[in-house]
Design a protein around this motif. Structure first.
Motif, PDB file in Angstrom:
ATOM      1  N   THR A 197       0.837  -1.197   0.000  1.00 21.74           N
ATOM      2  CA  THR A 197       0.000   0.000   0.000  1.00 21.74           C
ATOM      3  C   THR A 197       0.872   1.247   0.000  1.00 21.74           C
ATOM      4  O   THR A 197       2.068   1.195   0.337  1.00 21.74           O
ATOM      5  N   GLN A 198       0.260   2.368  -0.352  1.00 24.16           N
ATOM      6  CA  GLN A 198       0.978   3.641  -0.301  1.00 24.16           C
ATOM      7  C   GLN A 198       1.422   3.927   1.128  1.00 24.16           C
ATOM      8  O   GLN A 198       2.526   4.419   1.358  1.00 24.16           O
ATOM      9  N   LYS A 199       0.581   3.574   2.074  1.00 18.22           N
ATOM     10  CA  LYS A 199       0.895   3.815   3.486  1.00 18.22           C
ATOM     11  C   LYS A 199       2.112   2.984   3.917  1.00 18.22           C
ATOM     12  O   LYS A 199       2.997   3.492   4.615  1.00 18.22           O
ATOM     13  N   GLN A 200       2.163   1.727   3.485  1.00 26.31           N
ATOM     14  CA  GLN A 200       3.311   0.877   3.819  1.00 26.31           C
ATOM     15  C   GLN A 200       4.600   1.442   3.224  1.00 26.31           C
ATOM     16  O   GLN A 200       5.626   1.498   3.900  1.00 26.31           O
ATOM     17  N   LEU A 201       4.535   1.846   1.956  1.00 31.42           N
ATOM     18  CA  LEU A 201       5.713   2.409   1.300  1.00 31.42           C
ATOM     19  C   LEU A 201       6.157   3.678   2.006  1.00 31.42           C
ATOM     20  O   LEU A 201       7.345   3.876   2.255  1.00 31.42           O
ATOM     21  N   ALA A 202       5.209   4.525   2.336  1.00 30.82           N
ATOM     22  CA  ALA A 202       5.527   5.781   3.034  1.00 30.82           C
ATOM     23  C   ALA A 202       6.280   5.498   4.328  1.00 30.82           C
ATOM     24  O   ALA A 202       7.290   6.144   4.627  1.00 30.82           O
ATOM     25  N   GLY A 203       5.805   4.515   5.105  1.00 31.22           N
ATOM     26  CA  GLY A 203       6.464   4.164   6.355  1.00 31.22           C
ATOM     27  C   GLY A 203       7.868   3.637   6.137  1.00 31.22           C
ATOM     28  O   GLY A 203       8.790   3.941   6.906  1.00 31.22           O
ATOM     29  N   GLU A 204       8.064   2.865   5.066  1.00 30.43           N
ATOM     30  CA  GLU A 204       9.374   2.284   4.773  1.00 30.43           C
ATOM     31  C   GLU A 204      10.420   3.332   4.388  1.00 30.43           C
ATOM     32  O   GLU A 204      11.598   3.175   4.691  1.00 30.43           O
ATOM     33  N   ILE A 205       9.994   4.368   3.681  1.00 34.46           N
ATOM     34  CA  ILE A 205      10.980   5.364   3.217  1.00 34.46           C
ATOM     35  C   ILE A 205      10.935   6.664   4.016  1.00 34.46           C
ATOM     36  O   ILE A 205      11.712   7.580   3.742  1.00 34.46           O
ATOM     37  N   GLY A 206      10.027   6.751   4.983  1.00 29.95           N
ATOM     38  CA  GLY A 206      10.016   7.901   5.880  1.00 29.95           C
ATOM     39  C   GLY A 206       9.385   9.167   5.332  1.00 29.95           C
ATOM     40  O   GLY A 206       9.863  10.272   5.593  1.00 29.95           O
ATOM     41  N   VAL A 207       8.314   9.008   4.548  1.00 33.17           N
ATOM     42  CA  VAL A 207       7.555  10.171   4.076  1.00 33.17           C
ATOM     43  C   VAL A 207       6.085   9.933   4.411  1.00 33.17           C
ATOM     44  O   VAL A 207       5.699   8.829   4.783  1.00 33.17           O
TER      45      VAL A 207
ATOM     46  N   GLU B  39       7.386  15.360  -7.994  1.00 32.40           N
ATOM     47  CA  GLU B  39       8.421  14.376  -8.307  1.00 32.40           C
ATOM     48  C   GLU B  39       9.259  14.156  -7.058  1.00 32.40           C
ATOM     49  O   GLU B  39       9.522  15.092  -6.301  1.00 32.40           O
ATOM     50  N   PRO B  40       9.722  12.937  -6.836  1.00 31.95           N
ATOM     51  CA  PRO B  40      10.565  12.693  -5.669  1.00 31.95           C
ATOM     52  C   PRO B  40      11.936  13.356  -5.824  1.00 31.95           C
ATOM     53  O   PRO B  40      12.435  13.519  -6.935  1.00 31.95           O
ATOM     54  N   THR B  41      12.508  13.734  -4.689  1.00 32.40           N
ATOM     55  CA  THR B  41      13.886  14.245  -4.703  1.00 32.40           C
ATOM     56  C   THR B  41      14.809  13.083  -5.055  1.00 32.40           C
ATOM     57  O   THR B  41      14.387  11.916  -5.037  1.00 32.40           O
ATOM     58  N   LEU B  42      16.062  13.379  -5.348  1.00 30.34           N
ATOM     59  CA  LEU B  42      17.002  12.304  -5.675  1.00 30.34           C
ATOM     60  C   LEU B  42      17.153  11.320  -4.519  1.00 30.34           C
ATOM     61  O   LEU B  42      17.219  10.110  -4.723  1.00 30.34           O
ATOM     62  N   ARG B  43      17.171  11.832  -3.297  1.00 37.26           N
ATOM     63  CA  ARG B  43      17.313  10.960  -2.134  1.00 37.26           C
ATOM     64  C   ARG B  43      16.105  10.027  -2.028  1.00 37.26           C
ATOM     65  O   ARG B  43      16.245   8.813  -1.840  1.00 37.26           O
ATOM     66  N   ILE B  44      14.910  10.572  -2.188  1.00 39.82           N
ATOM     67  CA  ILE B  44      13.691   9.767  -2.120  1.00 39.82           C
ATOM     68  C   ILE B  44      13.613   8.817  -3.318  1.00 39.82           C
ATOM     69  O   ILE B  44      13.214   7.663  -3.180  1.00 39.82           O
ATOM     70  N   ALA B  45      14.025   9.281  -4.482  1.00 43.11           N
ATOM     71  CA  ALA B  45      14.025   8.428  -5.676  1.00 43.11           C
ATOM     72  C   ALA B  45      14.920   7.212  -5.453  1.00 43.11           C
ATOM     73  O   ALA B  45      14.566   6.085  -5.825  1.00 43.11           O
ATOM     74  N   ARG B  46      16.071   7.425  -4.836  1.00 40.93           N
ATOM     75  CA  ARG B  46      16.986   6.318  -4.540  1.00 40.93           C
ATOM     76  C   ARG B  46      16.317   5.326  -3.596  1.00 40.93           C
ATOM     77  O   ARG B  46      16.375   4.110  -3.807  1.00 40.93           O
ATOM     78  N   LEU B  47      15.639   5.830  -2.574  1.00 38.63           N
ATOM     79  CA  LEU B  47      14.934   4.952  -1.632  1.00 38.63           C
ATOM     80  C   LEU B  47      13.807   4.182  -2.326  1.00 38.63           C
ATOM     81  O   LEU B  47      13.601   2.997  -2.066  1.00 38.63           O
TER      82      LEU B  47
ATOM     83  N   MET C 166      13.537   0.180  -2.452  1.00 41.97           N
ATOM     84  CA  MET C 166      12.388  -0.472  -1.823  1.00 41.97           C
ATOM     85  C   MET C 166      11.522  -1.207  -2.850  1.00 41.97           C
ATOM     86  O   MET C 166      11.047  -2.311  -2.605  1.00 41.97           O
ATOM     87  N   LEU C 167      11.316  -0.581  -4.018  1.00 37.53           N
ATOM     88  CA  LEU C 167      10.419  -1.144  -5.029  1.00 37.53           C
ATOM     89  C   LEU C 167      11.152  -1.943  -6.106  1.00 37.53           C
ATOM     90  O   LEU C 167      10.530  -2.441  -7.045  1.00 37.53           O
ATOM     91  N   GLU C 168      12.488  -2.008  -5.970  1.00 35.30           N
ATOM     92  CA  GLU C 168      13.324  -2.711  -6.951  1.00 35.30           C
ATOM     93  C   GLU C 168      13.119  -2.161  -8.363  1.00 35.30           C
ATOM     94  O   GLU C 168      12.948  -2.903  -9.327  1.00 35.30           O
ATOM     95  N   ILE C 169      13.146  -0.852  -8.465  1.00 33.56           N
ATOM     96  CA  ILE C 169      13.035  -0.156  -9.753  1.00 33.56           C
ATOM     97  C   ILE C 169      14.460   0.182 -10.192  1.00 33.56           C
ATOM     98  O   ILE C 169      15.219   0.762  -9.432  1.00 33.56           O
ATOM     99  N   PRO C 170      14.839  -0.150 -11.420  1.00 29.55           N
ATOM    100  CA  PRO C 170      16.173   0.230 -11.880  1.00 29.55           C
ATOM    101  C   PRO C 170      16.307   1.760 -11.875  1.00 29.55           C
ATOM    102  O   PRO C 170      15.416   2.459 -12.357  1.00 29.55           O
ATOM    103  N   PRO C 171      17.412   2.266 -11.343  1.00 31.38           N
ATOM    104  CA  PRO C 171      17.597   3.723 -11.313  1.00 31.38           C
ATOM    105  C   PRO C 171      17.460   4.392 -12.681  1.00 31.38           C
ATOM    106  O   PRO C 171      16.904   5.465 -12.790  1.00 31.38           O
ATOM    107  N   ALA C 172      17.936   3.726 -13.721  1.00 28.28           N
ATOM    108  CA  ALA C 172      17.829   4.303 -15.070  1.00 28.28           C
ATOM    109  C   ALA C 172      16.363   4.507 -15.459  1.00 28.28           C
ATOM    110  O   ALA C 172      16.021   5.495 -16.113  1.00 28.28           O
ATOM    111  N   ALA C 173      15.494   3.591 -15.041  1.00 30.17           N
ATOM    112  CA  ALA C 173      14.059   3.745 -15.344  1.00 30.17           C
ATOM    113  C   ALA C 173      13.485   4.921 -14.587  1.00 30.17           C
ATOM    114  O   ALA C 173      12.699   5.703 -15.135  1.00 30.17           O
ATOM    115  N   MET C 174      13.895   5.075 -13.332  1.00 32.56           N
ATOM    116  CA  MET C 174      13.399   6.194 -12.525  1.00 32.56           C
ATOM    117  C   MET C 174      13.852   7.526 -13.116  1.00 32.56           C
ATOM    118  O   MET C 174      13.114   8.498 -13.114  1.00 32.56           O
TER     119      MET C 174
END
Length: 119
Positions: free
Chosen positions: A72-82, A96-104, A108-116
């Motif tokens: 859930t969005q709530k679970q993800l938020a708790g995991e990355i601290g937003v 858009e997420p900041t670079l720090r949040i994008a990295r998290l 967490m979601l196993e998204i390749p950084p290049a895709a992000m």
């Protein structure tokens, strides 16, 4: 050389005919394997030109990854601290997420950084 729609349709039909015949055990020099390779290249070239697939947006990446992970969005938020509303902002495209949040998010979601980064 530009591939016509008729050539594409013929190549697509041949691919469907050849797929049941050609298998991994077959020699790469087999005439059916060679033909499958050639007509597949024609299909790919035509589809790249006429049916391009756009890269997913950051919001689509996050939404799809959440769905895949059954998170859930709530679970993800708790995991990355937003806040959950911040995750909703990313998914809706309001921000858009900041670079720090994008990295998290990538971790967490196993998204390749290049895709992000849409590279």
């Amino acid at each position: 050389m530009s591939i016509t729609e008729k050539q594409y349709e013929y190549a697509l039909a041949r691919v469907e005919e050849l797929l049941p015949i050609v298998d991994d055990q077959m020699s790469a020099n087999d005439k059916n394997a060679i033909e499958l390779s050639v007509v597949s290249d024609i299909v790919i070239a035509y589809e790249k030109e006429h049916y391009p697939i756009a890269k997913p947006s950051v919001s689509e990446l996050i939404a799809l990854s959440l769905e895949e992970k059954q998170m859930t969005q709530k679970q993800l938020a708790g995991e990355i601290g937003v806040s959950p509303s911040r995750i909703n902002d990313y998914i809706s495209g309001r921000s858009e997420p900041t670079l720090r949040i994008a990295r998290l998010l990538c971790q967490m979601l196993e998204i390749p950084p290049a895709a992000m980064l849409r590279v």
